[in-house]
Write a protein that holds these residues in place. Structure first.
Motif, PDB file in Angstrom:
ATOM      1  N   SER A   1      11.817  12.770   6.300  1.00  0.00           N
ATOM      2  CA  SER A   1      13.004  11.592   5.955  1.00  0.00           C
ATOM      3  C   SER A   1      12.499  10.672   5.176  1.00  0.00           C
ATOM      4  N   ASP A   2      11.152  10.551   4.331  1.00  0.00           N
ATOM      5  CA  ASP A   2      10.353   9.348   4.027  1.00  0.00           C
ATOM      6  C   ASP A   2      11.496   9.511   2.557  1.00  0.00           C
ATOM      7  N   PRO A   3      11.433   8.016   1.824  1.00  0.00           N
ATOM      8  CA  PRO A   3      12.086   8.324   0.583  1.00  0.00           C
ATOM      9  C   PRO A   3      11.293   8.878  -0.987  1.00  0.00           C
ATOM     10  N   LYS A   4      12.046   9.363  -1.717  1.00  0.00           N
ATOM     11  CA  LYS A   4      11.934  10.258  -2.245  1.00  0.00           C
ATOM     12  C   LYS A   4      12.579   9.322  -3.576  1.00  0.00           C
ATOM     13  N   SER A   5      11.272   9.368  -4.546  1.00  0.00           N
ATOM     14  CA  SER A   5      11.431   8.412  -5.765  1.00  0.00           C
ATOM     15  C   SER A   5      12.502   9.496  -6.824  1.00  0.00           C
ATOM     16  N   MET A   6      12.767   8.524  -7.850  1.00  0.00           N
ATOM     17  CA  MET A   6      13.679   9.418  -9.047  1.00  0.00           C
ATOM     18  C   MET A   6      12.937   8.528 -10.214  1.00  0.00           C
ATOM     19  N   PRO A   7      13.316   9.943 -11.147  1.00  0.00           N
ATOM     20  CA  PRO A   7      12.956   8.901 -12.970  1.00  0.00           C
ATOM     21  C   PRO A   7      13.920   8.618 -13.356  1.00  0.00           C
TER      22      PRO A   7
ATOM     23  N   GLY B   1      28.953   9.096  -7.850  1.00  0.00           N
ATOM     24  CA  GLY B   1      28.855   8.777  -7.717  1.00  0.00           C
ATOM     25  C   GLY B   1      26.948   8.541  -7.460  1.00  0.00           C
ATOM     26  N   ALA B   2      27.036   9.067  -7.031  1.00  0.00           N
ATOM     27  CA  ALA B   2      25.723   9.452  -6.313  1.00  0.00           C
ATOM     28  C   ALA B   2      24.191   9.393  -8.158  1.00  0.00           C
ATOM     29  N   VAL B   3      25.332  10.450  -9.041  1.00  0.00           N
ATOM     30  CA  VAL B   3      24.636  10.418 -10.319  1.00  0.00           C
ATOM     31  C   VAL B   3      24.126   8.594 -10.389  1.00  0.00           C
ATOM     32  N   LEU B   4      25.028   7.172 -10.520  1.00  0.00           N
ATOM     33  CA  LEU B   4      25.552   6.638 -10.884  1.00  0.00           C
ATOM     34  C   LEU B   4      23.959   5.658 -10.260  1.00  0.00           C
ATOM     35  N   TYR B   5      24.385   5.528  -8.947  1.00  0.00           N
ATOM     36  CA  TYR B   5      23.185   5.853  -7.643  1.00  0.00           C
ATOM     37  C   TYR B   5      22.075   5.660  -8.219  1.00  0.00           C
ATOM     38  N   CYS B   6      21.560   7.095  -8.465  1.00  0.00           N
ATOM     39  CA  CYS B   6      19.872   6.982  -8.200  1.00  0.00           C
ATOM     40  C   CYS B   6      19.744   6.886  -9.815  1.00  0.00           C
ATOM     41  N   ASN B   7      20.476   6.722 -11.351  1.00  0.00           N
ATOM     42  CA  ASN B   7      20.156   6.093 -11.928  1.00  0.00           C
ATOM     43  C   ASN B   7      19.258   4.624 -12.505  1.00  0.00           C
ATOM     44  N   THR B   8      20.946   3.650 -11.060  1.00  0.00           N
ATOM     45  CA  THR B   8      20.399   2.023 -10.923  1.00  0.00           C
ATOM     46  C   THR B   8      19.965   1.836  -9.660  1.00  0.00           C
ATOM     47  N   TYR B   9      19.168   3.029  -8.821  1.00  0.00           N
ATOM     48  CA  TYR B   9      18.597   2.461  -7.496  1.00  0.00           C
ATOM     49  C   TYR B   9      17.415   3.693  -7.298  1.00  0.00           C
ATOM     50  N   PRO B  10      16.338   3.891  -8.202  1.00  0.00           N
ATOM     51  CA  PRO B  10      15.676   5.165  -8.216  1.00  0.00           C
ATOM     52  C   PRO B  10      14.884   5.689  -6.599  1.00  0.00           C
ATOM     53  N   GLN B  11      15.671   5.571  -5.651  1.00  0.00           N
ATOM     54  CA  GLN B  11      15.058   5.458  -4.998  1.00  0.00           C
ATOM     55  C   GLN B  11      16.025   6.349  -3.694  1.00  0.00           C
ATOM     56  N   ILE B  12      16.167   7.793  -3.193  1.00  0.00           N
ATOM     57  CA  ILE B  12      16.903   8.228  -2.136  1.00  0.00           C
ATOM     58  C   ILE B  12      16.667   8.726  -1.063  1.00  0.00           C
TER      59      ILE B  12
ATOM     60  N   ASP C   1       0.771  -1.462  -0.207  1.00  0.00           N
ATOM     61  CA  ASP C   1      -0.105  -0.021   0.246  1.00  0.00           C
ATOM     62  C   ASP C   1       0.971   1.074  -0.054  1.00  0.00           C
ATOM     63  N   GLY C   2       0.806   2.272  -1.292  1.00  0.00           N
ATOM     64  CA  GLY C   2       2.096   3.897  -1.243  1.00  0.00           C
ATOM     65  C   GLY C   2       2.603   2.957  -1.710  1.00  0.00           C
ATOM     66  N   VAL C   3       2.770   2.167  -2.798  1.00  0.00           N
ATOM     67  CA  VAL C   3       4.074   1.392  -3.468  1.00  0.00           C
ATOM     68  C   VAL C   3       3.420   3.646  -4.931  1.00  0.00           C
ATOM     69  N   LEU C   4       3.058   3.162  -5.217  1.00  0.00           N
ATOM     70  CA  LEU C   4       2.740   3.892  -6.261  1.00  0.00           C
ATOM     71  C   LEU C   4       3.698   5.597  -6.042  1.00  0.00           C
ATOM     72  N   GLU C   5       2.989   5.239  -4.718  1.00  0.00           N
ATOM     73  CA  GLU C   5       3.426   7.123  -4.239  1.00  0.00           C
ATOM     74  C   GLU C   5       5.788   6.906  -4.954  1.00  0.00           C
ATOM     75  N   LYS C   6       6.241   5.947  -4.687  1.00  0.00           N
ATOM     76  CA  LYS C   6       7.575   5.486  -4.056  1.00  0.00           C
ATOM     77  C   LYS C   6       8.238   5.006  -5.297  1.00  0.00           C
ATOM     78  N   ILE C   7       6.758   5.917  -6.418  1.00  0.00           N
ATOM     79  CA  ILE C   7       7.906   4.904  -7.969  1.00  0.00           C
ATOM     80  C   ILE C   7       7.638   6.181  -8.951  1.00  0.00           C
ATOM     81  N   ASP C   8       8.708   6.821  -9.400  1.00  0.00           N
ATOM     82  CA  ASP C   8       8.866   8.097 -10.478  1.00  0.00           C
ATOM     83  C   ASP C   8       7.634   7.212 -11.858  1.00  0.00           C
ATOM     84  N   LYS C   9       6.297   8.258 -12.334  1.00  0.00           N
ATOM     85  CA  LYS C   9       5.371   8.000 -13.234  1.00  0.00           C
ATOM     86  C   LYS C   9       6.896   7.496 -14.421  1.00  0.00           C
TER      87      LYS C   9
END
Lengths: 391, 293
Positions: free
Chosen positions: B117-123, B204-215, A269-277
């Motif tokens: 503190s919650d993770p942010k997703s990267m495109p 390294g950070a750029v490569l990280y974001c590209n590989t694991y899209p969450q920070i 629950d909430g996974v979509l908000e954690k994946i970029d479009k």
């Protein structure tokens, strides 16, 4: 001198940052109602972490319970009396919870208890409640041990193992899966619990488990495990972990070209908000179970969600919904028992058939709820309700 | 075939360890400081990419460039504010170490305060179709990680050995007092080293974001620790050593996951470290320096 000033300023900023970081906004939901005159009300106690680390869960649960109390009282209360809900803040701590429990029983003389919220304090309180024979329902404590404490302890939420069994049944019967792989977080009780239950249940559903891969909490690279899974080409991959890990695993699974359907439990629950479009197609072929769906068309649930938002200016969560249902169950049982006698309430709970926000609930022999789970999938970047499913 | 795939998976993550390890190694080489804040510079770099790319919606090249510049400047600034005074006054090693831990905690809390503190997703960032060699598949992120890390190491090696600033760095590392007497501005050289190390962390950070899209604000912790292990494994202070350590660590992790047990990854990886250090205390490519009397 200048340098020293700079150093002092830096130190001050550091201190300020760490202090603000830890600050908690204390909001102990004050609930005392004025008409608490002796026998005119039925007192039901509540235990929840309203401050501290896990207060997010406690506040939501407590808010849900309060909405239920309001509604029940507006409709006439129980046994012709109003419910007086007496919640105490236990700060997420087992010792505080037991102290608060003693207060509820000795000073407030409650007839039943809704609580606790997280598993550890709930286990502690359940052990006390067994000695008193006090009817209690935990809205959200998932640890299997809680209801094993004794005959008087019930719960409103699914236990971890139930979700694993349910998804194995769903994979076999609805998705026609013959083979499955599992990837789970071996540092997390919830994840290992669901994973083991899935593996166990897969046997009786005639699903072959091709891989059972673990990872350590905090890992971000799952390619090794996924490469292994890909090599055995299973029909489904069960991923019983929390949403932020799901986001990483799903994207990497797509990267390496894993074709299997992805399955999950309510941690999704909430996974979509954690994946970029741009990456959301990674979860397009997935199915996960949860205890309710905000997309459900049930008017009672929609009404609750709306009312919750208006009252608390926050988005309702599963915790709020379960809090509401736990109170609803207890009120229904007291009405059915026709008295506030503990034993009568407990027998009434055991035989209860309750229609709540999470569906029709009965209790099994371990006093865990039996009801349909909601299966949700994701299409076009939106959660989509698939069906209700019961093993 | 699967074995080869797993080795390549390991090299992919190992490249990121290697880039971060370079920063540890360079700073240690020049001032004998284990800069524990280095892991958090990766986090700073990742959030800079996030701010430019996602929040400001600007093009990718700007995000990459901005992140590298920002981290480089941040590295110099941290050296100036937190470490220089201690270095100039020849403070005990332990004070520097504690300051480094303080900077690390400060950065984590600062970013938690700024971004939550919650993770942010990267495109998606750099994507092209995976390459297929027989049964072995190379994903775009793996190819990018490995090639960028190799190019970076080659560039760094060239700079340290051929350029004037590199000579100054080697001289300062050898004997800071003598270097000063020879007219080398050691303060500038040290600041430059921090800047370059932090800029590499940003890569390294750029490569990280590209590989694991969450920070997330705490992402630098474990990553920094592993990169530090990689640096020690390869021989701290040595540039090829840091790279070798990074790759070895990545491959060891991957192969342990694949063929021993995913429950034992960290145990095996740190076990390797202990064995290497027992046999060769200076690390694989470390130089045996004797204390001068």
């Amino acid at each position: 001198m200048k340098k020293r000033l700079l150093a002092a300023a830096l130190a001050a900023t550091m201190v300020a940052a760490s202090v603000t970081g830890c600050a908690q906004s204390g909001d102990a939901g004050s609930q005392g109602s004025g008409d608490a005159a002796g026998g005119d009300t039925v007192k039901i106690g509540g235990l929840a972490p309203l401050t501290g680390n896990v207060s997010v869960y406690g506040i939501a649960t407590n808010n849900g319970i309060k909405l239920a109390v309001d509604e029940i009282n507006k409709a006439g209360g129980v046994l012709g009396k109003k419910i007086e809900y007496v919640p105490y803040d236990e700060k997420g701590d087992a010792i505080e919870a037991v102290n608060a429990y003693n207060k509820l029983v000795q000073d407030d003389k409650v007839v039943a208890l809704i609580g606790d919220v997280t598993s550890k304090p709930t286990i502690a309180v359940a052990q006390k409640a067994v000695k008193d024979g006090l009817p209690m329902i935990t809205a959200t404590g998932t640890a299997a041990d809680i209801t094993k404490a004794g005959d008087n302890v019930f719960r409103a939420c699914f236990i971890d193992t139930y979700q694993g069994e349910l998804m194995a049944a769903y994979a076999a019967r609805k998705l026609n899966a013959k083979t499955a792989a599992i990837i789970y977080d071996n540092g997390d009780e919830y994840s290992t619990g669901v994973a083991n239950a899935f593996e166990e249940a897969a046997k009786s559903e005639v699903i072959t488990i091709t891989n059972k891969e673990a990872y350590q909490s905090g890992a971000m690279d799952f390619k090794t495990q996924l490469t292994k899974i890909k090599a055995s080409n299973p029909d489904v991959v069960m991923i019983p972990v929390y949403y932020s890990d799901v986001a990483l695993i799903a994207v990497q699974a797509k990267d390496i070209g894993l074709k299997a359907k992805l399955l999950g439990a309510d941690g999704w629950d909430g996974v979509l908000e954690k994946i970029d479009k741009s990456n959301q197609d990674a979860v397009k072929d997935c199915y996960f179970c949860s205890q309710y769906s905000a997309e459900s068309t049930d008017p009672k649930l929609q009404d609750f969600l709306k009312k919750y938002k208006e009252t608390y200016k926050a988005d309702p969560t599963l915790f709020a919904v379960l809090g509401y249902d736990a109170m609803g169950m207890m009120a229904a049982a007291i009405n059915k028992a026709g008295s506030t006698d503990s034993d009568k309430i407990i027998s009434a709970l055991k035989a209860l058939e309750y229609k709540g926000l999470t569906g029709n609930t009965t209790f099994d022999e371990n006093r865990n709820p039996v009801r349909e789970a909601v299966i949700t999938t994701i299409t076009d970047g939106k959660y989509k309700f698939v069906e209700n499913f019961k093993k | 075939m699967e074995f080869l795939s797993q080795v390549i998976n390991g090299l992919g993550i190992g490249s990121i360890y290697a880039l971060v390890a370079l920063g540890y190694s360079m700073v240690y080489g020049i001032v004998q400081l284990i800069n524990f804040a280095h892991g958090d510079i990766i986090m700073v770099g990742a959030y800079t990419v996030f701010v430019i790319l996602v929040m400001m919606n600007l093009p990718l090249w700007l995000a990459v460039l901005g992140s590298i510049l920002f981290c480089g400047v941040a590295g110099v600034l941290i050296e100036r504010v937190a470490y220089r005074r201690l270095l100039v006054h020849a403070a005990p090693r332990i004070s520097l170490l504690i300051t480094a831990i303080g900077v690390s905690i400060f950065l984590q809390n600062l970013y938690q305060l700024l971004f939550g503190s919650d993770p942010k997703s990267m495109p998606k960032m750099f994507v092209f179709a995976p390459l297929q060699f027989g049964g072995v598949q190379l994903t775009s992120s793996t190819i990018i990680n490995i090639s960028v890390s190799v190019v970076m190491m080659a560039g760094l090696q060239l700079m340290v050995n051929k350029m004037k600033i590199g000579k100054a760095m080697r001289a300062t590392s050898e004997d800071a007092g003598a270097a000063k007497l020879m007219g080398i501005n050691t303060n500038t050289t040290i600041a430059f080293t921090f800047g370059i190390g932090s800029a590499l962390a940003a890569v390294g950070a750029v490569l990280y974001c590209n590989t694991y899209p969450q920070i997330k604000p705490a992402m630098g912790g474990l990553l920094g620790l592993k990169a530090f292990v990689a640096a020690v494994l390869g021989g701290i202070g040595s540039i090829p050593g840091a790279m070798l350590g990074g790759y070895l660590l990545g491959v060891a992790e991957s192969l342990t996951n694949a063929y021993i047990s995913s429950n034992l990854t960290d145990a095996v990886v740190f076990g390797i470290l202990i064995i290497v250090l027992l046999v060769k205390p200076t690390g694989l490519l470390g130089k045996n320096t004797r204390e001068k009397v």
